[in-house]
Design an enzyme around this catalytic site. Structure first.
Site, PDB file in Angstrom:
ATOM      1  N   ASP A  18     -17.254 -12.140 -21.830  1.00 42.73           N
ATOM      2  CA  ASP A  18     -17.931 -12.318 -20.537  1.00 42.73           C
ATOM      3  C   ASP A  18     -19.374 -12.797 -20.702  1.00 42.73           C
ATOM      4  OD1 ASP A  18     -15.573 -11.336 -19.596  1.00 42.73           O
ATOM      5  OD2 ASP A  18     -16.347  -9.343 -19.100  1.00 42.73           O
ATOM      6  N   GLU A  66       4.001 -11.217  -6.107  1.00 39.60           N
ATOM      7  CA  GLU A  66       2.863 -11.351  -7.025  1.00 39.60           C
ATOM      8  C   GLU A  66       3.144 -10.840  -8.429  1.00 39.60           C
ATOM      9  OE1 GLU A  66       3.234  -9.308  -4.550  1.00 39.60           O
ATOM     10  OE2 GLU A  66       2.192  -7.400  -4.775  1.00 39.60           O
ATOM     11  N   LYS A  92     -10.638 -12.265 -15.402  1.00 38.16           N
ATOM     12  CA  LYS A  92     -10.782 -12.440 -16.855  1.00 38.16           C
ATOM     13  C   LYS A  92     -10.099 -13.718 -17.350  1.00 38.16           C
ATOM     14  CE  LYS A  92     -12.201 -10.242 -20.621  1.00 38.16           C
ATOM     15  NZ  LYS A  92     -13.451  -9.477 -20.710  1.00 38.16           N
ATOM     16  N   HIS A 115       7.706  -7.866  -3.826  1.00 38.59           N
ATOM     17  CA  HIS A 115       6.371  -8.224  -4.333  1.00 38.59           C
ATOM     18  C   HIS A 115       6.404  -9.571  -5.066  1.00 38.59           C
ATOM     19  CE1 HIS A 115       4.237  -4.510  -3.348  1.00 38.59           C
ATOM     20  NE2 HIS A 115       5.422  -3.957  -3.461  1.00 38.59           N
ATOM     21  N   GLY A 132       0.842  -1.198   0.000  1.00 34.09           N
ATOM     22  CA  GLY A 132       0.000   0.000   0.000  1.00 34.09           C
ATOM     23  C   GLY A 132       0.867   1.233   0.000  1.00 34.09           C
ATOM     24  N   SER A 141     -23.530 -10.049 -26.089  1.00 31.12           N
ATOM     25  CA  SER A 141     -22.957  -8.954 -26.872  1.00 31.12           C
ATOM     26  C   SER A 141     -21.974  -9.489 -27.906  1.00 31.12           C
ATOM     27  CB  SER A 141     -22.222  -8.004 -25.935  1.00 31.12           C
ATOM     28  OG  SER A 141     -21.099  -8.668 -25.380  1.00 31.12           O
ATOM     29  N   GLY A 142     -21.572 -10.746 -27.736  1.00 33.23           N
ATOM     30  CA  GLY A 142     -20.516 -11.270 -28.599  1.00 33.23           C
ATOM     31  C   GLY A 142     -19.176 -11.231 -27.877  1.00 33.23           C
ATOM     32  N   CYS A 169       5.256  -6.159   1.694  1.00 26.28           N
ATOM     33  CA  CYS A 169       5.633  -4.745   1.658  1.00 26.28           C
ATOM     34  C   CYS A 169       4.945  -3.973   2.800  1.00 26.28           C
ATOM     35  CB  CYS A 169       5.321  -4.180   0.275  1.00 26.28           C
ATOM     36  SG  CYS A 169       6.173  -2.645  -0.038  1.00 26.28           S
ATOM     37  N   TYR A 170       4.000  -3.098   2.509  1.00 33.11           N
ATOM     38  CA  TYR A 170       3.304  -2.393   3.599  1.00 33.11           C
ATOM     39  C   TYR A 170       2.686  -3.398   4.574  1.00 33.11           C
ATOM     40  CZ  TYR A 170       0.056   0.712   6.045  1.00 33.11           C
ATOM     41  OH  TYR A 170      -0.627   1.405   7.005  1.00 33.11           O
TER      42      TYR A 170
END
Ligand code: XMP
Length: 524
Positions: A238, A182, A379, A180, A66, A234-235, A93-94
């Site tokens: 999602d 990640e 996603k 980090h 953060g 919508s095509g 980290c934070y």
């Protein structure tokens, strides 16, 4: 609270990891990396209640980084219940500085901010670095550093800048890393997170696309019962995946409406009908509203006015069709987890409708209960689920496409002829990118833009005065910032030559070399 390692877990989400957010730009990435390792993970605001953070009975906690300093007046604090909890905690980290300060250690501003790649060496005493080389490359981004450790903690890794690049209280399963893990720039980051998950928390890896589908199918069946569901296709990926999932759960009791507003890319409307109706066997109502949209848009050139016209007409046409289908109780939406995190900060709030979603704001006479089967998915997970459900690659790997479609990529006045010109040029560009392997990976969004500008050219010894087409291709992880893609020059040359030769009415092609900011990805 007592910890029960390897407790029997029936629910896909129980026994995962709660990620507590202190404002890092990488918080979502932490949860994604953990899920990539097969463990469910959810992000919570640091201000969430203990009951909310513990609602899926997590096995361990990760505290994000953060922007604050732990001693700032308004610095976000460690949720009180974590002082007592006896499940493992990893502070990043934070998060590590917070853990240190809260448990009696000391944090101070570093003489030098550390940002970027760094080397750390770790001691072979902790399960956190088990199986890894003694020297590791990691990514740092911090201003403060640990000066002294809390009681019970010991240093686990050091960097040139600090003897406390990683720390831990091995008895109580408290760990902290200054770097980090990640981000991809920490090449062993996933292995370190994996050690935390499997050696320290002893999580069971049970989160996968196949497990998600089984779980979601039974949830949808339980929620919907014998009722019917409506979905606006919508095509895009999602809504397509949401449709395929719901169809698997309730079959013909799902009805999809696809409103063709004429602003789609080449072949897109046909693909939707083929994939979902012909091959997928879904109830699909395809509404050809091209004429309506084109007449409503006649003379409209201002991009916001185009968006508003399209949004309003879309809702009107969708509602008109929905009214004809009597007795449908549920409306499904392809809301995904980043939409939830971004609009609710911790996913705790009730229903979130994508603000840019076309069916937001339906008229008051249409009452639907919302179902959002992908609300918990990132996603990349949505794509994996789509793949596991057998959707074609062309739909799963489709690049993001704005709701108002080509209307905002066809600058100036819209006409069918100009849209067709744009579609043809766009298909050449994206086709060449696909052939070069640059559509699915390598570029995040690539498209053509037809400009409201004519310029002089010479074609076959004759003067021409025709429209200019811009090519836009960007790389980005989050679409908030983006850089223009360094496409191979011979590819650009081929695309340009093909467009001016094959698309009548375009005599000049330019390539957009602006980053975002200051430009946006779309031109509008
Ligand atoms: P900009 O142009 O703001 O775009 O850099 C960022 C991302 O958002 C997409 N975009 C939209 N997506 N409805 C959408 O669903 C919209 O109205 C819309 N406008 C922009 C854009 O394509 C890019 O991926």
């Amino acid at each position: 609270m007592t910890i029960r390692y390897n407790a029997v877990m029936n629910d896909l989400k129980t026994g995962g990891i709660a990620v507590i957010d202190f404002g890092s730009q990488y918080t979502q990435l932490i949860a994604r990396r953990i899920r990539e390792l097969g463990v469910y993970s959810e992000v919570y605001a640091h201000s969430s209640s203990a009951a909310h953070i513990n609602r899926h009975r997590p096995t361990g906690y990760v505290l994000s980084g953060g922007p604050s300093s732990v001693y700032d007046v308004d610095a976000p604090q460690l949720p009180a219940f974590l002082h007592e909890v006896d499940r493992p905690i990893l502070g990043i980290c934070y998060g590590m500085q917070l853990l240190t300060a809260a448990q009696g250690g000391e944090v101070a501003p570093a003489s030098q901010r550390e940002y970027g790649p760094a080397a750390i060496s770790h001691k072979p005493v902790s399960p956190l670095f088990s199986g890894l080389d003694a020297e590791l490359q990691v990514w740092m981004s911090h201003g403060d550093r640990i000066e002294s450790l809390p009681p019970g903690y010991r240093p686990l890794a050091a960097s040139d800048n600090s003897p406390f690049a990683a720390i831990g209280d091995l008895e109580r399963n408290r760990y902290g890393v200054q770097f980090h893990p990640e981000v991809r720039h920490s090449p062993d980051g996933s292995a370190i997170l994996g050690n935390f998950l499997f050696r320290i928390c002893r999580c069971a890896p049970k989160w996968s696309a196949a497990a998600f589908i089984d779980d979601a199918v039974s949830r949808i069946q339980a929620q919907v019962g014998g009722e019917r569901v409506l979905l606006a296709l919508s095509g895009g990926v999602d809504s397509a995946v949401a449709g395929a999932l719901i169809h698997r759960a309730i079959g013909e009791r799902l009805t999809c409406i696809f409103v063709d507003h004429g602003m789609l890319r080449m072949g897109e409307a046909e693909d939707v009908a083929r994939v979902f109706r012909d091959e997928g066997g879904m109830n699909l109502l395809a509404v050809n509203a091209v004429e309506d949209f084109l007449s409503a848009l006649a003379g409209v050139t201002e991009p916001e006015a185009k968006r508003k016209t399209i949004g309003a007409l879309f809702v009107e046409r969708f509602a008109e069709e929905a009214r004809k289908l009597q007795g449908i109780r549920f409306l499904a939406q392809g809301t995904i987890y980043p939409d939830v995190i971004e609009s609710a900060a911790d996913g705790a709030s009730a229903k979130t409708i994508k603000s840019h979603h076309n069916v937001g704001g339906l008229p008051a006479d249409l009452h639907f209960e919302l179902i959002e089967p992908l609300r918990d998915c990132f996603k990349d997970e949505v794509r994996q689920i789509g793949q596991a459900l057998g959707l074609p690659e062309a739909i799963i790997w489709r690049q993001p496409f704005p709701g108002p479609g080509l209307a905002i990529r066809c600058l100036g006045e819209l006409s069918w002829a100009r849209l067709e010109k744009l579609r043809a040029a766009d298909a050449i560009f994206t086709g060449e990118l696909a052939a070069a392997g640059l559509l699915r990976a390598g570029t995040a969004q690539s498209f053509a833009v037809l400009l409201p500008v004519k310029s002089v050219g010479v074609m076959g010894d004759k003067r021409s005065y025709e429209e200019v087409l811009a090519l836009r291709s960007v790389t980005t992880d989050d679409f908030m910032t983006a850089d223009w893609a360094r496409l191979p020059q011979d590819l650009l040359a081929r695309v340009s030559a093909r467009i001016v030769n094959e698309v009548p009415g375009i005599n000049r092609v330019v390539y957009d070399i602006t980053s975002k900011p200051p430009a946006t990805i779309e031109w509008e």
